[in-house]
Design an enzyme around this catalytic site. Structure first.
Site, mmCIF file in Angstrom:
data_model
loop_
_atom_site.group_PDB
_atom_site.id
_atom_site.type_symbol
_atom_site.label_atom_id
_atom_site.label_comp_id
_atom_site.label_asym_id
_atom_site.label_seq_id
_atom_site.Cartn_x
_atom_site.Cartn_y
_atom_site.Cartn_z
ATOM 1 N N ARG A 37 0.818 -1.214 0.000
ATOM 2 C CA ARG A 37 0.000 0.000 0.000
ATOM 3 C C ARG A 37 0.853 1.266 0.000
ATOM 4 N NH1 ARG A 37 -4.908 -1.742 -1.636
ATOM 5 N NH2 ARG A 37 -5.516 -3.610 -0.485
ATOM 6 N N HIS A 67 5.063 -9.880 -6.481
ATOM 7 C CA HIS A 67 3.855 -9.137 -6.837
ATOM 8 C C HIS A 67 4.125 -7.653 -6.641
ATOM 9 C CE1 HIS A 67 -0.289 -7.977 -7.302
ATOM 10 N NE2 HIS A 67 -0.731 -9.231 -7.313
ATOM 11 N N TYR A 70 -0.101 -2.810 -4.846
ATOM 12 C CA TYR A 70 -1.428 -2.478 -5.357
ATOM 13 C C TYR A 70 -1.563 -1.005 -5.741
ATOM 14 C CZ TYR A 70 -2.966 -6.983 -3.395
ATOM 15 O OH TYR A 70 -3.129 -8.309 -3.107
ATOM 16 N N HIS A 107 -0.812 -5.884 -11.759
ATOM 17 C CA HIS A 107 -2.142 -5.576 -12.268
ATOM 18 C C HIS A 107 -2.002 -4.535 -13.369
ATOM 19 C CE1 HIS A 107 -4.240 -6.781 -8.216
ATOM 20 N NE2 HIS A 107 -3.544 -7.762 -8.760
ATOM 21 N N GLU A 142 -1.533 -9.835 -15.038
ATOM 22 C CA GLU A 142 -2.527 -10.625 -14.320
ATOM 23 C C GLU A 142 -3.912 -10.454 -14.937
ATOM 24 O OE1 GLU A 142 -4.330 -11.188 -9.798
ATOM 25 O OE2 GLU A 142 -2.336 -10.312 -10.098
ATOM 26 N N ASP A 176 -5.667 -15.611 -12.654
ATOM 27 C CA ASP A 176 -6.254 -15.644 -11.313
ATOM 28 C C ASP A 176 -7.640 -16.255 -11.421
ATOM 29 O OD1 ASP A 176 -7.921 -14.651 -9.030
ATOM 30 O OD2 ASP A 176 -6.039 -13.692 -8.446
ATOM 31 N N HIS A 179 -10.488 -13.984 -10.350
ATOM 32 C CA HIS A 179 -10.675 -12.886 -11.286
ATOM 33 C C HIS A 179 -11.361 -13.333 -12.567
ATOM 34 C CE1 HIS A 179 -7.114 -10.400 -9.411
ATOM 35 N NE2 HIS A 179 -8.117 -10.632 -8.562
ATOM 36 N N HIS A 211 -2.849 -17.890 -9.925
ATOM 37 C CA HIS A 211 -3.337 -17.552 -8.588
ATOM 38 C C HIS A 211 -4.579 -18.407 -8.361
ATOM 39 C CE1 HIS A 211 -1.494 -13.237 -8.510
ATOM 40 N NE2 HIS A 211 -0.630 -14.148 -8.108
ATOM 41 N N ASP A 224 -14.231 -9.184 -7.689
ATOM 42 C CA ASP A 224 -12.885 -9.452 -7.175
ATOM 43 C C ASP A 224 -12.846 -9.545 -5.655
ATOM 44 O OD1 ASP A 224 -10.196 -9.787 -6.736
ATOM 45 O OD2 ASP A 224 -9.599 -7.789 -7.399
ATOM 46 N N HIS A 226 -11.769 -12.513 -3.056
ATOM 47 C CA HIS A 226 -11.225 -13.855 -2.908
ATOM 48 C C HIS A 226 -11.868 -14.581 -1.723
ATOM 49 C CE1 HIS A 226 -7.201 -12.731 -5.095
ATOM 50 N NE2 HIS A 226 -8.262 -12.236 -5.694
ATOM 51 N N GLU A 256 -3.878 -16.980 -2.761
ATOM 52 C CA GLU A 256 -4.060 -15.621 -2.255
ATOM 53 C C GLU A 256 -5.391 -15.539 -1.507
ATOM 54 O OE1 GLU A 256 -2.044 -12.607 -5.409
ATOM 55 O OE2 GLU A 256 -4.021 -13.387 -5.914
#
Length: 277
Positions: A37, A67, A70, A107, A142, A176, A179, A211, A224, A226, A256
């Protein structure tokens, strides 16, 4: 052998992540390159990296997956946001060279009202600037759920990005499961059809990682969210077909799901029990 791991925290260092993976019977793992973040990255400790590389070699780990944070948006309408993504990803790829042969997933971003074609052009421009011929890291796009103005909710959008990249041998895709379900690809009832479409549009040779996540929401919801394996709308039966599918079974799978380390251990044990050797 089922190559499977989960997302681990870098807080304790790279070697500690490798040890955690072994504790939960994983033979790979995913990690954030920096605060997911934020923008800060810990300094690389060469001795820590060397210890991890020795451990992963001794235990025959599948490729590790990094990864991107975000906060990155390579196709924002704001130039300063795109520049932040460019600088961060370029730095990440330099750092990834300490783990040669690994993969770096990101992403594609959200076009924030500019339109998908403009967004795709901006992603291509960024990749063409940061990818280097000598790099040993494969960069993965992704598959996304298609919420809001997200780019990557359709296989055709990922193909457009790849087509525009000059160093295409450095590019791959991470699928994913949550996703693609939320994007409207029916992996529960028509996995073969989805994989055939992926092959026709992108090429299965580009698929480098999965993923593996259940979804809280139904097919085509574009949400989205999970869920733990077997507790969502995709379900354990479909997950079992995915990990055993002849076109997927040799790929590395990364969990994830909303879990802690003991929870990941249980999911890994569950999926290993469903894998046909």
């Amino acid at each position: 052998m089922l190559n499977i791991g989960c997302h681990l925290s870098t807080a304790q260092g790279f070697f500690a992540m490798g040890q955690d993976a072994l504790k939960i019977k994983a033979n790979t793992f995913q990690f954030f390159t920096r605060n997911p973040r934020g923008s800060k990255a810990k300094a690389i400790d060469p001795s820590d990296i060397a210890a991890l590389r020795k451990l992963t070699a001794e235990h025959h780990f599948a490729p590790l997956l990094a990864h991107a944070p975000y906060t990155l948006n390579p196709c924002s309408a704001q130039e300063k946001t795109r520049e932040f993504a460019r600088l961060t990803m370029a730095d990440d790829l330099v750092r990834m060279e300490y783990l040669p042969g690994s993969m770096y997933n990101f992403h594609p971003g959200s076009h924030t009202g500019q339109g998908v074609d403009v967004g795709i052009a901006q992603i291509i421009a960024l990749l063409n600037e940061i990818l280097q011929k000598e790099q040993q890291t494969t960069v993965l796009l992704e598959t996304m759920a298609g919420k809001g103005s997200e780019v990557g909710g359709k296989f055709t959008e990922l193909r457009q990005i790849i087509d525009g990249v000059e160093l295409q041998d450095k590019m791959g895709v991470c699928l994913d499961t949550c996703h693609v379900n939320d994007a409207g690809y029916d992996i529960v009832h028509d996995l073969d059809g989805v994989l055939e479409e992926f092959d026709q549009v992108i090429g299965l040779e580009r698929l480098r990682a999965i993923h593996i996540n259940d979804s809280m929401n139904p097919l085509g919801s574009h949400k989205d969210r999970h869920q733990k394996i077997g507790e969502g709308q995709i379900g354990l039966e479909a997950m079992t077909r995915i990990i055993n599918h002849p076109r997927l079974r040799q790929l590395p799978f990364y969990l994830e799901t909303p879990n802690d380390l003991p929870g990941y251990a249980q999911e890994i044990a569950l999926l290993r029990s469903k894998y046909i050797e």
